[in-house]
Design a protein around this motif. Structure first.
Motif, PDB file in Angstrom:
ATOM      1  N   GLU A 147       1.308  -1.680  -0.333  1.00 28.14           N
ATOM      2  CA  GLU A 147       0.254   0.002   0.106  1.00 28.14           C
ATOM      3  C   GLU A 147       0.616   1.325  -0.161  1.00 28.14           C
ATOM      4  OE1 GLU A 147      -3.442   0.199  -0.445  1.00 28.14           O
ATOM      5  OE2 GLU A 147      -3.630  -1.630  -0.325  1.00 28.14           O
ATOM      6  N   ASP A 148       1.772   1.083   0.621  1.00 28.87           N
ATOM      7  CA  ASP A 148       2.800   2.121   0.509  1.00 28.87           C
ATOM      8  C   ASP A 148       4.461   1.776   0.924  1.00 28.87           C
ATOM      9  OD1 ASP A 148       0.667   4.126   1.587  1.00 28.87           O
ATOM     10  OD2 ASP A 148       0.524   3.626   3.718  1.00 28.87           O
ATOM     11  N   GLU A 149       5.399   2.892   1.097  1.00 24.57           N
ATOM     12  CA  GLU A 149       6.968   2.267   0.818  1.00 24.57           C
ATOM     13  C   GLU A 149       6.543   2.227   2.370  1.00 24.57           C
ATOM     14  OE1 GLU A 149       9.904   5.012   0.226  1.00 24.57           O
ATOM     15  OE2 GLU A 149       9.296   5.571  -1.397  1.00 24.57           O
ATOM     16  N   GLY A 169      -4.746  -7.751  -0.228  1.00 27.68           N
ATOM     17  CA  GLY A 169      -5.505  -6.553  -0.017  1.00 27.68           C
ATOM     18  C   GLY A 169      -6.164  -6.899   2.132  1.00 27.68           C
ATOM     19  N   ARG A 170      -5.801  -8.676   1.817  1.00 28.57           N
ATOM     20  CA  ARG A 170      -5.722  -8.975   3.208  1.00 28.57           C
ATOM     21  C   ARG A 170      -4.156  -9.210   4.590  1.00 28.57           C
ATOM     22  NH1 ARG A 170      -7.846 -15.207   3.706  1.00 28.57           N
ATOM     23  NH2 ARG A 170      -4.980 -15.663   3.337  1.00 28.57           N
ATOM     24  N   ARG A 174      -1.058  -5.468  -3.675  1.00 36.14           N
ATOM     25  CA  ARG A 174      -1.772  -6.263  -4.529  1.00 36.14           C
ATOM     26  C   ARG A 174      -0.479  -7.001  -5.405  1.00 36.14           C
ATOM     27  NH1 ARG A 174      -1.764  -2.866 -10.062  1.00 36.14           N
ATOM     28  NH2 ARG A 174      -0.060  -2.276 -10.098  1.00 36.14           N
ATOM     29  N   PHE A 175      -0.471  -8.242  -6.181  1.00 36.96           N
ATOM     30  CA  PHE A 175       0.401  -9.289  -6.796  1.00 36.96           C
ATOM     31  C   PHE A 175       0.268  -9.194  -8.433  1.00 36.96           C
ATOM     32  CE2 PHE A 175      -1.053 -11.994  -2.713  1.00 36.96           C
ATOM     33  CZ  PHE A 175       0.319 -11.998  -2.532  1.00 36.96           C
ATOM     34  N   ARG A 176       1.717  -9.458  -8.665  1.00 32.93           N
ATOM     35  CA  ARG A 176       1.774  -9.155 -10.070  1.00 32.93           C
ATOM     36  C   ARG A 176       2.543 -10.377 -10.626  1.00 32.93           C
ATOM     37  NH1 ARG A 176      -1.403  -5.566 -13.142  1.00 32.93           N
ATOM     38  NH2 ARG A 176       0.150  -5.126 -14.006  1.00 32.93           N
TER      39      ARG A 176
END
Length: 150
Positions: free
Chosen positions: A97-99, A122-123, A138-140
């Motif tokens: 979400e953040d650094e 998200g969890r 998220r995952f990429r």
């Protein structure tokens, strides 16, 4: 022959003999129940951030969750993401979400999977060894880019 632990009694009554065998003494049985509750913490060692990446990666849409049994290792690549190396050679980038600068302080971090033994965007969070935690946004999925340099 009467086995050990059995009691035999010889009764003589009016010229006849009888052998009475008593049951072996039964020791009382004690039962107990033991319940073990534990938390599994997976420590994922990281590769230092000073080492150059051997391959360039192309990011594409990734999965919502990653099974912990599929994780082979990890590498801190930026302050806002971690590459998760999967068994079989695949890679997934967990973006936060953040650094998350706390990951560079000590080498390594923890991922605490939920009861379903998966880490989900998200969890779940990544826990730095210094005590901080970073929420996974998220995952990429990562695919190696073929280098055109020779």
């Amino acid at each position: 022959m009467i086995g050990a632990g059995m009691l035999s009694v010889l009764l003589l009554t009016g010229g006849s003999a009888a052998i009475v065998v008593s049951e072996p003494q039964v020791q009382p049985m004690h039962l107990a129940q033991l319940t073990i509750r534990q938390t599994v913490i997976v420590r994922v060692p990281t590769r230092g951030t000073n080492a150059p990446a051997p391959v360039e990666w192309k990011e594409s849409k990734g999965p919502k969750c990653v099974s912990m049994s599929a994780v082979a290792g990890a590498a801190v690549v930026k302050a806002d993401s971690v590459d998760i190396i999967l068994r079989g050679g695949g890679r997934v980038r967990a973006q936060f979400e953040d650094e998350c600068p706390a990951l560079d302080y000590y080498s390594g971090f923890y991922i605490r999977p939920s009861g379903d033994k998966r880490v989900c965007a998200g969890r779940d969070t990544v826990h730095a060894r210094s005590g901080g935690e970073c929420q996974i946004r998220r995952f990429r999925t990562l695919t190696p880019v073929k280098s055109t340099k020779k």
